[in-house]
Scaffold this motif. Sequence first.
Motif, PDB file in Angstrom:
ATOM      1  N   LEU A 537       0.839  -1.199   0.000  1.00  0.00           N
ATOM      2  CA  LEU A 537       0.000   0.000   0.000  1.00  0.00           C
ATOM      3  C   LEU A 537       0.873   1.247   0.000  1.00  0.00           C
ATOM      4  N   ASP A 538       0.652   2.103  -0.983  1.00  0.00           N
ATOM      5  CA  ASP A 538       1.430   3.346  -1.120  1.00  0.00           C
ATOM      6  C   ASP A 538       0.504   4.551  -1.065  1.00  0.00           C
ATOM      7  N   PHE A 539       1.034   5.610  -0.458  1.00  0.00           N
ATOM      8  CA  PHE A 539       0.347   6.899  -0.467  1.00  0.00           C
ATOM      9  C   PHE A 539       1.193   7.868  -1.295  1.00  0.00           C
ATOM     10  N   ASN A 540       0.630   8.371  -2.402  1.00  0.00           N
ATOM     11  CA  ASN A 540       1.322   9.301  -3.292  1.00  0.00           C
ATOM     12  C   ASN A 540       0.640  10.660  -3.215  1.00  0.00           C
ATOM     13  N   TYR A 541       1.422  11.703  -3.361  1.00  0.00           N
ATOM     14  CA  TYR A 541       0.836  13.031  -3.293  1.00  0.00           C
ATOM     15  C   TYR A 541       1.601  13.990  -4.204  1.00  0.00           C
ATOM     16  N   THR A 542       0.838  14.947  -4.738  1.00  0.00           N
ATOM     17  CA  THR A 542       1.373  16.039  -5.552  1.00  0.00           C
ATOM     18  C   THR A 542       0.696  17.323  -5.108  1.00  0.00           C
ATOM     19  N   ALA A 543       1.492  18.344  -4.847  1.00  0.00           N
ATOM     20  CA  ALA A 543       0.965  19.661  -4.484  1.00  0.00           C
ATOM     21  C   ALA A 543       1.752  20.703  -5.269  1.00  0.00           C
ATOM     22  N   GLU A 544       1.022  21.643  -5.899  1.00  0.00           N
ATOM     23  CA  GLU A 544       1.677  22.599  -6.797  1.00  0.00           C
ATOM     24  C   GLU A 544       1.021  23.966  -6.690  1.00  0.00           C
ATOM     25  N   TYR A 545       1.893  24.977  -6.706  1.00  0.00           N
ATOM     26  CA  TYR A 545       1.419  26.352  -6.871  1.00  0.00           C
ATOM     27  C   TYR A 545       2.158  26.954  -8.059  1.00  0.00           C
ATOM     28  N   VAL A 546       1.377  27.581  -8.977  1.00  0.00           N
ATOM     29  CA  VAL A 546       1.973  28.216 -10.148  1.00  0.00           C
ATOM     30  C   VAL A 546       1.294  29.557 -10.378  1.00  0.00           C
ATOM     31  N   ARG A 547       2.080  30.553 -10.722  1.00  0.00           N
ATOM     32  CA  ARG A 547       1.537  31.807 -11.249  1.00  0.00           C
ATOM     33  C   ARG A 547       1.847  31.830 -12.745  1.00  0.00           C
ATOM     34  N   PHE A 548       0.793  31.844 -13.534  1.00  0.00           N
ATOM     35  CA  PHE A 548       0.919  31.862 -14.988  1.00  0.00           C
ATOM     36  C   PHE A 548       0.787  33.285 -15.507  1.00  0.00           C
ATOM     37  N   ARG A 549       1.524  33.549 -16.573  1.00  0.00           N
ATOM     38  CA  ARG A 549       1.422  34.856 -17.204  1.00  0.00           C
ATOM     39  C   ARG A 549       1.741  34.712 -18.681  1.00  0.00           C
ATOM     40  N   ARG A 550       0.943  35.395 -19.485  1.00  0.00           N
ATOM     41  CA  ARG A 550       1.238  35.421 -20.910  1.00  0.00           C
ATOM     42  C   ARG A 550       0.736  36.727 -21.481  1.00  0.00           C
ATOM     43  N   ASP A 551       1.544  37.331 -22.346  1.00  0.00           N
ATOM     44  CA  ASP A 551       1.212  38.628 -22.921  1.00  0.00           C
ATOM     45  C   ASP A 551       0.723  38.496 -24.349  1.00  0.00           C
ATOM     46  N   ARG A 552       0.220  37.315 -24.709  1.00  0.00           N
ATOM     47  CA  ARG A 552      -0.274  37.120 -26.060  1.00  0.00           C
ATOM     48  C   ARG A 552      -1.789  37.240 -26.091  1.00  0.00           C
ATOM     49  N   ARG A 553      -2.350  37.737 -27.182  1.00  0.00           N
ATOM     50  CA  ARG A 553      -3.789  37.974 -27.289  1.00  0.00           C
ATOM     51  C   ARG A 553      -4.597  36.682 -27.310  1.00  0.00           C
ATOM     52  N   ASP A 554      -3.944  35.540 -27.556  1.00  0.00           N
ATOM     53  CA  ASP A 554      -4.697  34.301 -27.645  1.00  0.00           C
ATOM     54  C   ASP A 554      -4.802  33.597 -26.298  1.00  0.00           C
ATOM     55  N   PHE A 555      -4.604  34.336 -25.197  1.00  0.00           N
ATOM     56  CA  PHE A 555      -4.804  33.725 -23.880  1.00  0.00           C
ATOM     57  C   PHE A 555      -6.264  33.323 -23.696  1.00  0.00           C
ATOM     58  N   PHE A 556      -7.162  34.229 -24.000  1.00  0.00           N
ATOM     59  CA  PHE A 556      -8.599  33.922 -23.944  1.00  0.00           C
ATOM     60  C   PHE A 556      -9.210  34.138 -25.321  1.00  0.00           C
ATOM     61  N   ASP A 557     -10.334  33.541 -25.528  1.00  0.00           N
ATOM     62  CA  ASP A 557     -11.076  33.703 -26.779  1.00  0.00           C
ATOM     63  C   ASP A 557     -11.759  35.063 -26.751  1.00  0.00           C
ATOM     64  N   GLN A 558     -11.287  35.966 -27.596  1.00  0.00           N
ATOM     65  CA  GLN A 558     -11.797  37.341 -27.577  1.00  0.00           C
ATOM     66  C   GLN A 558     -13.290  37.398 -27.914  1.00  0.00           C
ATOM     67  N   ALA A 559     -13.737  36.502 -28.788  1.00  0.00           N
ATOM     68  CA  ALA A 559     -15.144  36.539 -29.191  1.00  0.00           C
ATOM     69  C   ALA A 559     -16.063  36.171 -28.026  1.00  0.00           C
ATOM     70  N   ILE A 560     -15.620  35.283 -27.164  1.00  0.00           N
ATOM     71  CA  ILE A 560     -16.466  34.865 -26.035  1.00  0.00           C
ATOM     72  C   ILE A 560     -16.687  36.022 -25.080  1.00  0.00           C
ATOM     73  N   PHE A 561     -15.636  36.816 -24.832  1.00  0.00           N
ATOM     74  CA  PHE A 561     -15.727  37.844 -23.804  1.00  0.00           C
ATOM     75  C   PHE A 561     -15.978  39.240 -24.361  1.00  0.00           C
ATOM     76  N   SER A 562     -15.933  39.387 -25.681  1.00  0.00           N
ATOM     77  CA  SER A 562     -16.210  40.673 -26.319  1.00  0.00           C
ATOM     78  C   SER A 562     -15.418  41.794 -25.649  1.00  0.00           C
ATOM     79  N   ALA A 563     -14.161  41.541 -25.397  1.00  0.00           N
ATOM     80  CA  ALA A 563     -13.317  42.538 -24.742  1.00  0.00           C
ATOM     81  C   ALA A 563     -12.341  43.108 -25.754  1.00  0.00           C
ATOM     82  N   PRO A 564     -11.884  44.335 -25.522  1.00  0.00           N
ATOM     83  CA  PRO A 564     -10.880  44.908 -26.420  1.00  0.00           C
ATOM     84  C   PRO A 564      -9.635  44.023 -26.477  1.00  0.00           C
TER      85      PRO A 564
END
Length: 917
Positions: A537-564
């Motif tokens: 019997l094994d107990f496995n664990y993974t814990a992660e913290y990440v801060r993501f950042r991207r300066d590209r316009r394709d991060f979100f779908d612009q059409a969905i959010f109708s944002a500039p």
Amino acid sequence: MPFTKSSTFRLSVAVAAVLSSYAMAQTSHASWDCKANAKGEWECASGVAPAANTTSNAQSTARSISQPTTERRLSVSEVKPDKAPSDSKPLNTASQVPQVRQAPQRPETPAPLQTTTAEQATSPPDASLNSATPRERPMNTEAGVSTLPDFLASDAPYAHLDWYPYTDGETRLCSGRYIEPEELMAAIAENRPLSELPIYAGASSSSADLQSGFTRLTGGVNIRQGGREFNSDYGELNQAERTASLQGKVQFRQPGLLMIAERADIDFDQGVSGFSQSQYVMHQEHLRGSAEQITHYLNDRITLEKGMVTYCEPGNNDWAIHSGSIELYPEEGYGVARHATLQVAGIPVIYMPWFRFPIDDRRQSGFLYPSLSISKGDGTDISVPYYFNLAPNLDDTLTVRFIENRGLLLENELRYLNSWSNNELSTAFLANDDRANNENRWLLGVKHQGQITPEVTSSVDFSRVSDNDYFADLGTSLEVERKEHLDQKAEIRYQADTWQLLGRFHDYQTINDNIASPYKRVPQVLLTGQEALNKRLDFNYTAEYVRFRRDRRDFFDQAIFSAPEDALRKTTADRVHIRPSLSYKYYRPWGYVHPKLSLWHSQYSFNFETAPNFDLPTSTTAGIASLDSGLYFDRDIHFRNSSYSQSFEPRLMLLHVDKNKSQPSPAQFRYFDSSALDFSYYNLFDPYGWSGNDRVSATQQATLGASSAIYNDKGVEQLRVAVAQSHYLKDRDSMDLRPGDISGQETSSNLAFMAQWNVTPTLRLSHDSEIDRNDYSFEEHNYRAIWIPNNENMIYLSYRDRVNSNNANEPIRQSDVAFRHQINPKWGVVGRWQHDIENSKKLDTLLGVEYGTCCWKMRLTGREWLASSNVRGATASYDRGVFVEFVLRGLGSFGGDGGRGLIEEITGFKEKDHDNF
């Protein structure tokens, strides 16, 4: 007392640096009186002692005594030096070497001695050492008979340089090889200081001035001191100054070195020898040359005046370095030539005011060899690298590269190694590129690997270029990965016994406008571990913290959010992911059962710097239960008198994944580090269906597979085939698909099939395919065959077909053929042909031919390829180039790599060290 000529050819004389007058007083001054009779025999009798001199200094008058050789070699006395050795100094052997007394003309040898040759002489067994002459061949002694190996010529024209050609008719890169007389070299090797070593001499006849210690040796002269041996026709020894002068077919040997000359002047105490009109051979280095004047020093340093150096075999001077002054440093592994010219076929092609070159494999500062290529777009492209060996743990390579249609490009690579880290800094700069609107082009690369403590490691991998087309336009010789996403990351890792902690900053530069860039991790902290609760019997664990950042316009779908557009360019998101699991492992020789329970949870926090927060789901939680099981059957089989074992391994995996509905869909944002897995045998058994920690697919399914393998009698796998299919117990969401899903309504997946066959240790065939579950037709299938019998030959074949695949964005049907074949040791060919069958278009065509000799190689390659731009909207166009590569034995290569790097990148095949042969 008659005795034959053939038994009395040589006389061995022990020459001392100081011969005491007492010893001389004990020596009889009587001389032999010998005449040849009609039968060719010597008739010798003891002569009368010389008459006494009536002058007051009669006893100090030099007296020469001519002595023909007796049958028995005289006893050899050890020389005891009367002065300490001094440091070796550069010298002109004509004026600076301590000279022996100048004799008038060479004394004539008595007529009987002139009629006797070394080949006619029969030396006693104990005389084998001093009986060697410059004309002798090295022999292999077997069963008491001295013979050369059958495949070597016994009448070699360059035997005087220890070069013996092959005679078995087999094609080789070199027509022969250097062979030292091993028995002789082993016999003369001594490791004591030179000043402590005795000097032994042998000759056919001698005359000595007993008072001054001046001796003349004539015929078959042999002088030995420790590991050095000299042979000549005539020699003069100054016993008081421990010097010598040799003339006529002079030969000098020490292990690994041979010199032949017309004259030699020797200082035995200083270990300095000067040779006139000389040739030399360094056997292990395959190096030879000649010079008007050569000086050899005690530390094995060699200077040449008006000399040449080449790695070509004797009789072949296809290339050579000629210089008025050359110094060779065998102990350090390099040579230096001043005002040198590289001559090819006797024609000077390159002048070098100062040139440092290697004579073995050790690192040395100096120019490396230039590369040269010509292409339609860039014109002539030539680069000249210089290597700086700054310290044992520090070096630098500066490459000056001139591109005719662009300008001057400088590349530099600095490497530093210490006790805990390995570091590299790569830079490149091209000012005002003529083909890029006079823009500056540059590259920066940093690599680091460190072991701070046994538990703590560090690494840095940073690459950045000035623009997207840098590698496509300029390429690089630097050790920098050429990828569409250039890594810019630094990490530190702590490794404990059952867990590890990783801290990372990871940025990217995407150099292709046609694809989306990955997300920056600024930072990422990851904890993983495994604790054994008991044996199963094994107990496995993974814990992660990440801060993501991207300066590209394709991060979100612009059409969905109708944002500039600008509002979506800069986005920051935090993600916390935890994944504990409990697994039980039950294994038996006949099978296994592996149940596992997991909790999968990701939590997000979005922050838009220039726009309001959008209404997005902020967490996803899933429970995963799986039961992986399999059986193992095997049997023995026999085929063509060989024994094999065959296995049959059925496998069943039950998977249940349930999750909440708050997970963002692919239409809302492109996931940070997750992507759908390709359809394959192994991916059908994956519990998540996605890579990364952003997404998991909800499903209830049973995946059934089976594989069978054949092993030889050594346990090596020869063949494996496998097939698998997933059967779904409920529909999936159309936005939540598994590998191979189309709509989520299918009751089963297509079949994933794979096969790998190691036909021989050098030939491997592989296949993978997606087979339609209804009519069993191929939707996608790939084939590959690779044959690598050795590191000189390779054939690579591949075929890829995705014309019928429902998952393909566009139909693909391509073939790829690459080969490298060494026809014989001299001739080889290399080629590649990549073809887009679907669109009837050539993608890459390359063909090259290679020719080699014992001292150089050449590869001529022509290539035409479809060069695509990384700029959005740019169209691909064909480019063509001709590449020429030369390799000079012992020095290195210059020219383009002739397609070797391209073939290695495609097939993984790495040729033998092309620059060393």
